[in-house]
Design a protein around this motif. Structure first.
Motif, mmCIF file in Angstrom:
data_model
loop_
_atom_site.group_PDB
_atom_site.id
_atom_site.type_symbol
_atom_site.label_atom_id
_atom_site.label_comp_id
_atom_site.label_asym_id
_atom_site.label_seq_id
_atom_site.Cartn_x
_atom_site.Cartn_y
_atom_site.Cartn_z
ATOM 1 N N HIS A 164 -23.717 2.877 14.630
ATOM 2 C CA HIS A 164 -23.956 4.337 14.303
ATOM 3 C C HIS A 164 -22.654 5.098 14.079
ATOM 4 N N LYS A 165 -21.433 4.133 13.626
ATOM 5 C CA LYS A 165 -20.323 4.772 13.775
ATOM 6 C C LYS A 165 -19.395 4.397 12.495
ATOM 7 N N ALA A 166 -18.463 5.027 11.898
ATOM 8 C CA ALA A 166 -17.710 4.984 11.057
ATOM 9 C C ALA A 166 -16.634 3.845 11.644
ATOM 10 N N ASP A 178 -17.591 -1.427 -2.354
ATOM 11 C CA ASP A 178 -17.687 -0.155 -2.918
ATOM 12 C C ASP A 178 -18.881 0.456 -2.693
ATOM 13 N N HIS A 179 -20.133 -0.032 -2.342
ATOM 14 C CA HIS A 179 -21.145 0.372 -2.101
ATOM 15 C C HIS A 179 -21.440 1.177 -0.762
ATOM 16 N N VAL A 180 -20.341 1.051 0.061
ATOM 17 C CA VAL A 180 -20.448 1.612 1.242
ATOM 18 C C VAL A 180 -19.284 2.442 1.880
ATOM 19 N N ARG A 181 -18.541 2.509 0.976
ATOM 20 C CA ARG A 181 -17.196 3.340 1.409
ATOM 21 C C ARG A 181 -17.827 4.719 1.661
ATOM 22 N N LEU A 182 -17.158 5.708 2.597
ATOM 23 C CA LEU A 182 -17.561 6.721 2.749
ATOM 24 C C LEU A 182 -16.897 7.768 1.575
ATOM 25 N N ALA A 183 -16.152 7.332 0.816
ATOM 26 C CA ALA A 183 -15.549 8.034 -0.499
ATOM 27 C C ALA A 183 -15.811 6.971 -1.555
ATOM 28 N N MET A 226 -17.733 11.241 -4.526
ATOM 29 C CA MET A 226 -18.636 11.554 -3.437
ATOM 30 C C MET A 226 -18.040 11.208 -2.091
ATOM 31 N N LEU A 227 -18.516 12.033 -1.049
ATOM 32 C CA LEU A 227 -18.394 11.585 0.188
ATOM 33 C C LEU A 227 -19.862 11.296 0.902
ATOM 34 N N ARG A 228 -19.835 10.255 1.885
ATOM 35 C CA ARG A 228 -21.071 10.004 2.389
ATOM 36 C C ARG A 228 -21.407 10.680 3.414
ATOM 37 N N ILE A 229 -21.303 12.146 3.459
ATOM 38 C CA ILE A 229 -21.792 12.840 4.602
ATOM 39 C C ILE A 229 -23.373 12.379 5.199
ATOM 40 N N THR A 230 -24.036 11.866 4.373
ATOM 41 C CA THR A 230 -25.707 11.637 4.755
ATOM 42 C C THR A 230 -25.530 10.690 5.919
ATOM 43 N N ALA A 231 -24.614 9.719 5.932
ATOM 44 C CA ALA A 231 -24.711 8.963 6.945
ATOM 45 C C ALA A 231 -24.499 9.488 8.430
ATOM 46 N N PHE A 232 -24.072 10.607 8.101
ATOM 47 C CA PHE A 232 -23.842 11.165 9.816
ATOM 48 C C PHE A 232 -24.724 12.439 10.085
ATOM 49 N N ARG A 451 -27.586 16.255 1.139
ATOM 50 C CA ARG A 451 -27.055 15.194 0.205
ATOM 51 C C ARG A 451 -25.809 14.939 0.282
ATOM 52 N N ASP A 452 -25.130 13.698 -0.576
ATOM 53 C CA ASP A 452 -23.651 13.485 -0.273
ATOM 54 C C ASP A 452 -22.794 14.582 -0.972
ATOM 55 N N TRP A 453 -21.618 14.540 -0.232
ATOM 56 C CA TRP A 453 -20.739 15.810 -0.556
ATOM 57 C C TRP A 453 -20.052 15.420 -2.035
#
Length: 852
Positions: A164-166, A178-183, A226-232, A451-453
Motif C-alpha cells: 500500500h505504498k509508493a 510502463d503499466h504501473v508508473r505513477l506518471a 497521466m498521474l496515478r492518483i487513483t492508487a492513493f 480518476r487519474d490526473w
RNA sequence: GCCGAUGUGGCGAAAUGGCAGACGCACCGGACUUAAAAUCCGUUGGGAUUCACCUCCCGUGCCGGUUCGAGUCCGGCCAUCGGCACCA
C-alpha cells in the motif's frame, strides 16, 4: 477622496518608515537549523498562506484577509517564543500570462516579473512580517528544476498494492513497468478546448466549458501524461482523519474521491465466449437485473452489436460523441439509448437479458457497463419505463407489499431472489458476494469516482517534461540535465491543432540524432503541489529541501507538517488533493517526514462589495487596498479586515466600517500623543507612577487573556472588540498610566504593527521599559486572581424570567443566595399567592425560583 | 435531486444551556466652537403604560420537543449561499 485631508494620526509618515526598518533589519527573517542565529531551544511554528497567482490586476481586498490573519498569528507566535516560518511566493506559471503574450508579443517572463514586483510592493505596503529572503516563484528555473525532479520520481515510482505504498520502480517485478508508473502515458479521450488550444483536466471543465474563459470543450482521444492518483484514493480518504480541517472540506474531498462498496459481476454473452463485467453497489438485486447497458464509447460495442442493429447503434454513438458534456447533461432529462441486438446471461438465474447502449452510463466510471435493476434504481426505472423493459421487484420495502416496493431504492428485504429471500439488504449483499466468488462469477469490490490526473497541457508557460521520445518509447532524461528550460519563443500562438507550441522550437525539440523532446508542459497545479516544502530551504541547489530543514519545519509529531494553512475554499478539492498526493509519494520514498502536508486548514470567507454582491470589475464594486491605505493607513486596513466578522464567513465590505477602526487607532494614538497649539503632535500627559485601580487592572488582565485566546481561536473580531473596551477604559483618565499603555501596545502589535512600534519608540524616548521593538516583547501573562470581582450582580428569576438583580459577594453560597432571593420584595411580588416548587441556585451565576 | 454552511436590531456582529444584542457603524441628543469638521459625553430591538421615573408584555427564520431555564440541545419544515450532480 480627500487624501490631502488632515490625517487623524500621521500614519502616512511612520508606516513607510517602519516598513523600511523591518526590511533593513530583516526583523522577520528566521534562521534554519545549522545557520547562525538559529535558536534550537525554541519550538517551530509554520504558518502558510496560499500563494497568489500574480495577475495583472494587482491585489484586491480579498487577498489581505487571509494574509492579515496569518500575519497576526505569526507575530503572536513569535512573541510567544516560537521560531516562526511565515513565507510568501508566487504561483507564477499560468495561462493568463501566456494569453497576454499572444496578444502583445511580450514574453510571459517579462510580464510575470512586472506583476510579481507590483504584488510584492503592495504586500509590503500592508506591513506583513514575511521572511522575504525565502521568496520563491514557480516559474523560476531554480524552483522548477525540482518540480521536474519530483516528476522524475513519480515516473520512476509505482504503487505496490501489497505494501500500500509508493516504491521505486526497481522493486516492480512484473513484465512491463510502463503499466504501473505513477506518471504514465495514456491514449484515453481527453477534454480538448480548441479556443484555449489545450486539453484540460476533468476538474477544469465546468458544465462542458473551460473553467478559464468559459469556452466549449470537446472530447477527443489524445496521447497524454497521466498521474496515478487513483492508487492513493483509499489513503487520501483515510488519512484525512488526523487533520484539523473543517469537516465540510473533508467531506468535499471524500465525496470527490467517491468511494463506493459493491461487487464486480461477470455476465457471459448469450453468443460467443466473451463476457461483460459490471460494477454494482447492489449485488443483492442481481435477480432483478432485466437488461444491461454499456457506455456508447465502450469497446465491446463494436464486437457484440448485431448487423441488423449496427446502423442505429452507429448513429447513436456518433450523436453522443458530437454532444459536448454540457449538452449531455442538459438532455439528461430524457433518457436515450439503442438496443445492440446482443444478449447476456444473468449468472444467477440463467435468464437471457438484452444489452443496450445508452449515454446515461459513463465509460469512465466502474467498468463502463451496468446491470440494470429497474425496480430499484431511479435511472434504470426511467429507462425501462421508456423502452418497455421488464421491471422485477426483488427488494421489499419495510411495511409495504411487493408491488408497492417497485421503485424502492433503499435497504429492505430480498424477495423473488432464490437463495437470498428473506435476508436484509446488508446480509444479502454479503451472501451474494460470497456466492459469486465461489463460482468465479465476480467478487466484492470497491470503486472510486476519482480518476487519474491528466497532467499534460499544450502550453508554453509551464514546466517542460524531463522526458524524451525515441523509437516511440519514452524515457527520462538524467537529473543532471535539470532544470530543463523552455526554448525562447517569439511566437506564442497556439498551433491551432493539438500540437503544443513547443513544437515550433525545432532546435530545442531535437534531443539527439534519434530522440526528440516531449512537447507538453505541466499544468499550473504542479508548482503549487510542493512549494510549502521549498520555503523550508529555498536556495538549496543540491536538494529540493535539505533533510534537516524539512525535519525541523515540517516535523513536530503530527501527521501534517504545516501548522496552519489559510486560503480560499476554491482550492478545497484540487490543489489540496494534488498536494496531498505528491506529499504521500515523497513520504513513501523517504524524502519527507510526515504523511500529510497541512495539519490545520482554515478557509477565509469571501469579501463582498458594499452592495453585498461578489466583487467584480463589471459591477464596479471592487475595493483596491492601495486606496484604503492611502486614506486610512495600512493598520486600519489590517484591523478592519479582521474586525469585519469571523474569518471563515463571507461578509460585505464597508468604508464606514474602515472609518470606525481608523477612529479606534486614532484614539490609541491620542492615548499617548496630543496636539499642541501649533497643530503638532507631542506627548500627552503620562505618568509612570500612576497605579491602576481594581477595575482598571481587571480590564488589563481580562484583555490579555481574551486577546491571546481569541488569536489562537482565530476570533480576531472579538479580540479587537476587547481592545476597544480597553482603550475606552483609559481614554478618560489623565494622566495616562504608562504601564497600561505599554501592555496595550504589545497586545495590539500583531494587529497594528506600525502604530504600535511608533508609539513604543516615542514612549521609549521618555520612559524606561520600552527597549527594542514592541514586536520583540514577550507576550504578557495575565493574573487570574485579578479577573474576579469581589461583588457580583446576580439575576434573580421567577419561572425563568429575570425579576430582580442582587449584588452579593462572589463567594456567596447556595443558602445565602436563596435567602437573599426570597427576601427580595420584587420576588415576593411575583411569588405571592403561589406555591414555591423548587429553587435553582447556581452560585456566582443566578437564582431561579419556580412557583406555581 | 444529494451533501454542506448560514439565518439574531436600521447595518457588520457578540453571547462554557444561565441577564440576548458586547464591540463597531449609522441615527439622535449634549459639550467644545462665531459656525462647521474633528474630538469628548450620552441615548437608541419592538410595543404598552406614564408628565416623568418606574413597570409590564413581545422578541434570535417557522413549527414542535427536552429543561427550573434554549439564540445555544433534539425532531420537522422554510429561505439564502456554496459544492456535487445520470458515479450504477
Amino acid at each position: 477622496m480627500s487624501s490631502d485631508r488632515r490625517k487623524p494620526f500621521p500614519f502616512d509618515v511612520f508606516e513607510p518608515q517602519w516598513q523600511a526598518y523591518w526590511e533593513e533589519n530583516a526583523t522577520f527573517r528566521v534562521a534554519n537549523p545549522g545557520e547562525p542565529g538559529f535558536d534550537p531551544s525554541r519550538p517551530k511554528y509554520y504558518v502558510l498562506d496560499m500563494f497568489p497567482y500574480p495577475s495583472g490586476a494587482g491585489l484586491h481586498v480579498g487577498h489581505p484577509e487571509g494574509y492579515t490573519a496569518t500575519d497576526i498569528i505569526g507575530r503572536f507566535k513569535r512573541m510567544n517564543g516560537y521560531n516562526v516560518l511565515h513565507p510568501m511566493g508566487w504561483d507564477s506559471f499560468g495561462l493568463p500570462a501566456e494569453q497576454y503574450a499572444i496578444k502583445t508579443g511580450q514574453h510571459p517572463a517579462v510580464t510575470t516579473a512586472q506583476n510579481v514586483a507590483r504584488f510584492k510592493a503592495q504586500l509590503k505596503k500592508i506591513g506583513f512580517g514575511y521572511d522575504w529572503s525565502r521568496e520563491i516563484a514557480t516559474s523560476d528555473p531554480d524552483y522548477y528544476q525540482w518540480t521536474q525532479w519530483i516528476f522524475l520520481k513519480l515516473y520512476n515510482t509505482w504503487f505496490n498494492p501489497a505494501t500500500h505504498k509508493a516504491e521505486p520502480i526497481a522493486t516492480y517485478t512484473g513484465p512491463d513497468p510502463d503499466h504501473v508508473r505513477l506518471a504514465y502515458v495514456s491514449e484515453a479521450p481527453v477534454n480538448w478546448c480548441p479556443e484555449l488550444g489545450t486539453v484540460l483536466a476533468n476538474e477544469e471543465v465546468i458544465d462542458g466549458k473551460s473553467e478559464v474563459g468559459g469556452f466549449p470543450v470537446e472530447r477527443r482521444p489524445m496521447r497524454q501524461w497521466m498521474l496515478r492518483i487513483t492508487a492513493f484514493a483509499q489513503r487520501l480518504i483515510d488519512e484525512l482523519e488526523g487533520l484539523d480541517w473543517p469537516t465540510s472540506i473533508k467531506l468535499l474531498q471524500q465525496n470527490w474521491i467517491g468511494r463506493s462498496e459493491g461487487a464486480e459481476v461477470h455476465f457471459k454473452l448469450a453468443d460467443g465466449e466473451q463476457q461483460l463485467t459490471v460494477f454494482t453497489t447492489r449485488p443483492d438485486t442481481l435477480f432483478g437485473a432485466t437488461y444491461m447497458v454499456v457506455a456508447p464509447e465502450h469497446r465491446i460495442v463494436d464486437q457484440i452489436t448485431t448487423e441488423e442493429q449496427w446502423p442505429q447503434v452507429r448513429e447513436y454513438r456518433e450523436k453522443t460523441a458530437r454532444k459536448s458534456d454540457l449538452e449531455r447533461t442538459e438532455l439528461a432529462k430524457e433518457k436515450s439509448g439503442v438496443f445492440t441486438g446482443a444478449y447476456a446471461i444473468n449468472p444467477v438465474n440463467g435468464e437471457k437479458i438484452p444489452i443496450w447502449v445508452a449515454d446515461y452510463v459513463l465509460l469512465g466510471y466502474g467498468t463502463g457497463a451496468i446491470m440494470a435493476v429497474p425496480a430499484h434504481d431511479e435511472r434504470d426505472f426511467e429507462f425501462a419505463t421508456k423502452f418497455g423493459l421488464p421491471i422485477n421487484v426483488v427488494v421489499q420495502a419495510p411495511g409495504k407489499s411487493a408491488e408497492e416496493s417497485r421503485g424502492f431504492c433503499e435497504h429492505g428485504t430480498a424477495i423473488n431472489s432464490g437463495f437470498l429471500d428473506g435476508l436484509p439488504t446488508a446480509e444479502a449483499k454479503a451472501k451474494m458476494g460470497a456466492w459469486l466468488e465461489e463460482r468465479r462469477l465476480g467478487k466484492l469490490s470497491i470503486n472510486f469516482k476519482l480518476r487519474d490526473w491528466l497532467f499534460s497541457r499544450q502550453r508554453y508557460w509551464g514546466e517542460p517534461f524531463p522526458i524524451v521520445w525515441e523509437n516511440g518509447q519514452h524515457r527520462a532524461i538524467s537529473e543532471s540535465e535539470l532544470p530543463l528550460t523552455p526554448p525562447d519563443l517569439a511566437d506564442f500562438k497556439p498551433t491551432g491543432t493539438p500540437e503544443p507550441p513547443l513544437s515550433k522550437a525545432t532546435d530545442w525539440v531535437r534531443y539527439s540524432e534519434t530522440a526528440t523532446r516531449e512537447l507538453n508542459t505541466m499544468p499550473q497545479w504542479a508548482g503549487s503541489c510542493w512549494y510549502y516544502l521549498r520555503y523550508c530551504d529555498p536556495t538549496n541547489r543540491e536538494r529540493f529541501v535539505s533533510e534537516a530543514a524539512e525535519r525541523y519545519w515540517m516535523g513536530g509529531g503530527k501527521p501534517g507538517g504545516v501548522d496552519l494553512y489559510v486560503g480560499g475554499t476554491e482550492h478545497a478539492v484540487l490543489h489540496l488533493l494534488y498536494a496531498r498526493f505528491w506529499h504521500k509519494v515523497l513520504f513513501d520514498l523517504g524524502y519527507v517526514s510526515t504523511p500529510e502536508p497541512f495539519q490545520r486548514l482554515v478557509n477565509q470567507g469571501l469579501i463582498m462589495g458594499e452592495d453585498g454582491q461578489k466583487m467584480s470589475k463589471s459591477r464596479g464594486n471592487v475595493v483596491n487596498p492601495d486606496d484604503v491605505i492611502a486614506e486610512y493607513g495600512a493598520d486600519a486596513l489590517r484591523l478592519y479586515e479582521m474586525f469585519m466578522g469571523p474569518l471563515e464567513q463571507s461578509k460585505p465590505w464597508s468604508m464606514t466600517g474602515v472609518e470606525g477602526v481608523s477612529r479606534f487607532l486614532a484614539r490609541v494614538w491620542r492615548l499617548v500623543m496630543q496636539e499642541n497649539q501649533a497643530g503638532e503632535w507631542e506627548m500627552g500627559p503620562l505618568s509612570a507612577e500612576a497605579a491602576l485601580d481594581k477595575s482598571q487592572l481587571r480590564v488589563v488582565h481580562a484583555t490579555i487573556k481574551k486577546v491571546g485566546e481569541d488569536i489562537e481561536a482565530l476570533s480576531f473580531n472579538t479580540a479587537i472588540a476587547q481592545m476597544m473596551v480597553y482603550v475606552n477604559t483609559f481614554t478618560g483618565i489623565t494622566p495616562r498610566p504608562v504601564t497600561a499603555l505599554r501592555t496595550l501596545l504589545i497586545l495590539l502589535n500583531p494587529f497594528a504593527p506600525h502604530l504600535t512600534e511608533e508609539l513604543w519608540m516615542r514612549l521609549g524616548s521618555k520612559f524606561a521599559g520600552f527597549e527594542r521593538l514592541a514586536a520583540d516583547q514577550p507576550w504578557p501573562k495575565y493574573d487570574a486572581a485579578l479577573l474576579v470581582e469581589d461583588e457580583i450582580e446576580v439575576p434573580i428569576q421567577v419561572n425563568g424570567k429575570v425579576r430582580d438583580r442582587l449584588v452579593v459577594s462572589k463567594d456567596a453560597d447556595k443558602s445565602t443566595l436563596e435567602a437573599a432571593a426570597l427576601a427580595s420584595p420584587k420576588v415576593q411580588e411575583f411569588t405571592s399567592g403561589k406555591e414555591i416548587k423548587k429553587i435553582v441556585v447556581v452560585p456566582g451565576k443566578l437564582v431561579n425560583i419556580v412557583a406555581v
